[in-house]
Design a protein around this motif. Structure first.
Motif, PDB file in Angstrom:
ATOM      1  N   GLN A 171       0.984  -1.299   0.096  1.00 57.38           N
ATOM      2  CA  GLN A 171      -0.024  -0.051  -0.042  1.00 57.38           C
ATOM      3  C   GLN A 171       0.827   1.141  -0.088  1.00 57.38           C
ATOM      4  O   GLN A 171       1.966   1.255   0.592  1.00 57.38           O
ATOM      5  CB  GLN A 171      -0.738  -0.090   1.064  1.00 57.38           C
ATOM      6  N   LEU A 172       0.264   2.479  -0.596  1.00 56.94           N
ATOM      7  CA  LEU A 172       0.848   3.646  -0.394  1.00 56.94           C
ATOM      8  C   LEU A 172      -0.181   4.412   0.187  1.00 56.94           C
ATOM      9  O   LEU A 172      -1.377   4.547  -0.284  1.00 56.94           O
ATOM     10  CB  LEU A 172       1.011   4.523  -1.809  1.00 56.94           C
ATOM     11  N   LEU A 173       0.164   4.895   1.327  1.00 58.17           N
ATOM     12  CA  LEU A 173      -0.858   5.868   2.216  1.00 58.17           C
ATOM     13  C   LEU A 173      -0.180   7.288   2.060  1.00 58.17           C
ATOM     14  O   LEU A 173       0.985   7.608   2.313  1.00 58.17           O
ATOM     15  CB  LEU A 173      -0.871   5.296   3.456  1.00 58.17           C
ATOM     16  N   PHE A 174      -1.109   8.323   1.571  1.00 56.55           N
ATOM     17  CA  PHE A 174      -0.390   9.423   1.836  1.00 56.55           C
ATOM     18  C   PHE A 174      -1.360  10.598   2.204  1.00 56.55           C
ATOM     19  O   PHE A 174      -2.681  10.542   2.369  1.00 56.55           O
ATOM     20  CB  PHE A 174       0.103  10.101   0.587  1.00 56.55           C
ATOM     21  N   TYR A 175      -0.884  11.781   2.727  1.00 52.47           N
ATOM     22  CA  TYR A 175      -1.637  12.971   3.250  1.00 52.47           C
ATOM     23  C   TYR A 175      -0.635  13.999   2.834  1.00 52.47           C
ATOM     24  O   TYR A 175       0.433  14.131   3.555  1.00 52.47           O
ATOM     25  CB  TYR A 175      -1.822  12.769   4.872  1.00 52.47           C
ATOM     26  N   GLU A 176      -1.084  14.796   1.836  1.00 55.84           N
ATOM     27  CA  GLU A 176      -0.322  15.632   1.083  1.00 55.84           C
ATOM     28  C   GLU A 176      -1.105  17.125   0.993  1.00 55.84           C
ATOM     29  O   GLU A 176      -2.282  17.111   0.630  1.00 55.84           O
ATOM     30  CB  GLU A 176       0.199  15.292  -0.107  1.00 55.84           C
ATOM     31  N   HIS A 177      -0.396  18.303   1.002  1.00 54.42           N
ATOM     32  CA  HIS A 177      -0.895  19.597   0.548  1.00 54.42           C
ATOM     33  C   HIS A 177      -0.643  19.784  -1.086  1.00 54.42           C
ATOM     34  O   HIS A 177       0.444  19.249  -1.566  1.00 54.42           O
ATOM     35  CB  HIS A 177      -0.521  20.624   1.316  1.00 54.42           C
ATOM     36  N   VAL A 178      -1.761  19.890  -1.874  1.00 55.09           N
ATOM     37  CA  VAL A 178      -1.651  19.781  -3.265  1.00 55.09           C
ATOM     38  C   VAL A 178      -2.084  21.096  -3.949  1.00 55.09           C
ATOM     39  O   VAL A 178      -2.609  21.898  -3.052  1.00 55.09           O
ATOM     40  CB  VAL A 178      -2.385  18.557  -3.555  1.00 55.09           C
ATOM     41  N   LEU A 179      -2.142  21.183  -5.169  1.00 53.27           N
ATOM     42  CA  LEU A 179      -2.560  22.267  -5.874  1.00 53.27           C
ATOM     43  C   LEU A 179      -4.164  22.248  -5.700  1.00 53.27           C
ATOM     44  O   LEU A 179      -4.807  21.282  -5.866  1.00 53.27           O
ATOM     45  CB  LEU A 179      -2.361  21.914  -7.329  1.00 53.27           C
ATOM     46  N   PHE A 237      -2.715  25.785   1.874  1.00 51.59           N
ATOM     47  CA  PHE A 237      -2.429  24.604   1.757  1.00 51.59           C
ATOM     48  C   PHE A 237      -3.913  23.628   1.803  1.00 51.59           C
ATOM     49  O   PHE A 237      -4.273  23.457   2.960  1.00 51.59           O
ATOM     50  CB  PHE A 237      -1.722  24.240   3.252  1.00 51.59           C
ATOM     51  N   TRP A 238      -4.071  23.078   0.582  1.00 52.37           N
ATOM     52  CA  TRP A 238      -5.142  22.214   0.417  1.00 52.37           C
ATOM     53  C   TRP A 238      -4.900  20.923   0.397  1.00 52.37           C
ATOM     54  O   TRP A 238      -3.945  20.755  -0.365  1.00 52.37           O
ATOM     55  CB  TRP A 238      -5.747  22.987  -0.832  1.00 52.37           C
ATOM     56  N   HIS A 239      -5.316  19.970   1.144  1.00 50.93           N
ATOM     57  CA  HIS A 239      -4.700  18.765   1.279  1.00 50.93           C
ATOM     58  C   HIS A 239      -5.847  17.452   0.587  1.00 50.93           C
ATOM     59  O   HIS A 239      -6.988  17.879   0.543  1.00 50.93           O
ATOM     60  CB  HIS A 239      -4.726  18.419   2.966  1.00 50.93           C
ATOM     61  N   ARG A 240      -4.934  16.674   0.616  1.00 52.94           N
ATOM     62  CA  ARG A 240      -5.834  15.161   0.075  1.00 52.94           C
ATOM     63  C   ARG A 240      -5.134  14.220   0.512  1.00 52.94           C
ATOM     64  O   ARG A 240      -4.068  14.082   0.690  1.00 52.94           O
ATOM     65  CB  ARG A 240      -5.661  15.329  -1.579  1.00 52.94           C
TER      66      ARG A 240
END
Length: 247
Positions: A171-179, A237-240
């Motif tokens: 698995q890849l788990l991510f919590y990132e701020h994105v465009l 800082f908009w997250h997904r």
């Protein structure tokens, strides 16, 4: 807040006084600055993301876990010790390694017990990572928390990690701020990024990370969501949040 910033300034000035050549080594100065920033603000940033991380990490992370851009190792606090057999912290900024060891020890992971491994590499150094892990496909879970904003060539680097380091079914788990999807907010993200990334160790405000990951044709299943984050649409800082399973 002002006292914390003043303390941070004092630490940086003291470091420059000890080694004036830092003024001419911008990458080293940026790494030192980020290490000091994380000492000052890391716990608060971690706490702000706690609700998302508590939903994302404990129930999903398992086996051998690779934490990309581990920082101070805050991620280790969310791992379920009964599901995770080894925590690998990938952190090129060696100023942060002592904090990783301390946080890992507090969570029950240690180098002596071979349940902790700290790698001083960037996510783009795939061959060194594979070699340090003893061969390809050695990791069950890759976790990326607020780090894909700063790694060089993020699409290429992440794809190499998925192809060469992550096991099939991993698995890849991510919590990132994105465009941001809002053009007005995205304009400001692009405007500030050249200055921001110089001050904050390469961090870019304008990367559409979640769409890059979704476009990779290596997933058995993919899920992207807000993760329950209640954010103002005008936030720079908009997250997904994402959960991806490799074929």
């Amino acid at each position: 807040m002002y006292r914390e910033i003043s303390c941070l300034d004092t630490l940086i000035i003291a470091a420059i006084l000890r080694d004036p050549l830092l003024l001419f080594r911008l990458a080293a100065l940026s790494s030192l600055f980020m290490a000091k920033v994380w000492v000052t603000f890391g716990d608060g940033i971690d706490e702000n993301g706690r609700p998302v991380k508590e939903r994302l990490i404990p129930g999903n992370a398992r086996g051998v876990v690779l934490d990309i851009g581990a920082g101070h190792g805050h991620t280790v606090k969310y791992l379920d010790r009964e599901k995770v057999i080894k925590y690998i912290a990938l952190e090129p900024n060696q100023h942060m390694h002592p904090e990783i060891r301390q946080n890992a020890a507090n969570a029950g992971f240690s180098e002596a017990a071979e349940t902790l491994l700290i790698l001083p590499y960037g996510a783009e150094e795939t061959s060194l990572i594979v070699s340090a892990l003893g061969g390809p496909h050695a990791v069950d879970t890759i976790i990326s928390i607020l780090v894909l904003c700063s790694i060089p060539s993020p699409e290429t680097s992440l794809r190499a990690l998925i192809d060469q380091v992550l096991k099939p079914g991993g698995q890849l788990l991510f919590y990132e701020h994105v465009l941001s999807p809002r053009e007005d907010v995205a304009w400001w993200q692009r405007f500030w990024t050249p200055l921001w990334k110089r001050a904050f160790d390469g961090c870019c405000l304008d990367r559409p990370t979640h769409t890059w990951v979704q476009k990779m044709n290596c997933w058995q299943s993919a899920e992207v969501s807000t993760g329950g984050v209640d954010e103002d649409e005008e936030n720079l800082f908009w997250h997904r949040v994402g959960i991806f399973v490799k074929k």
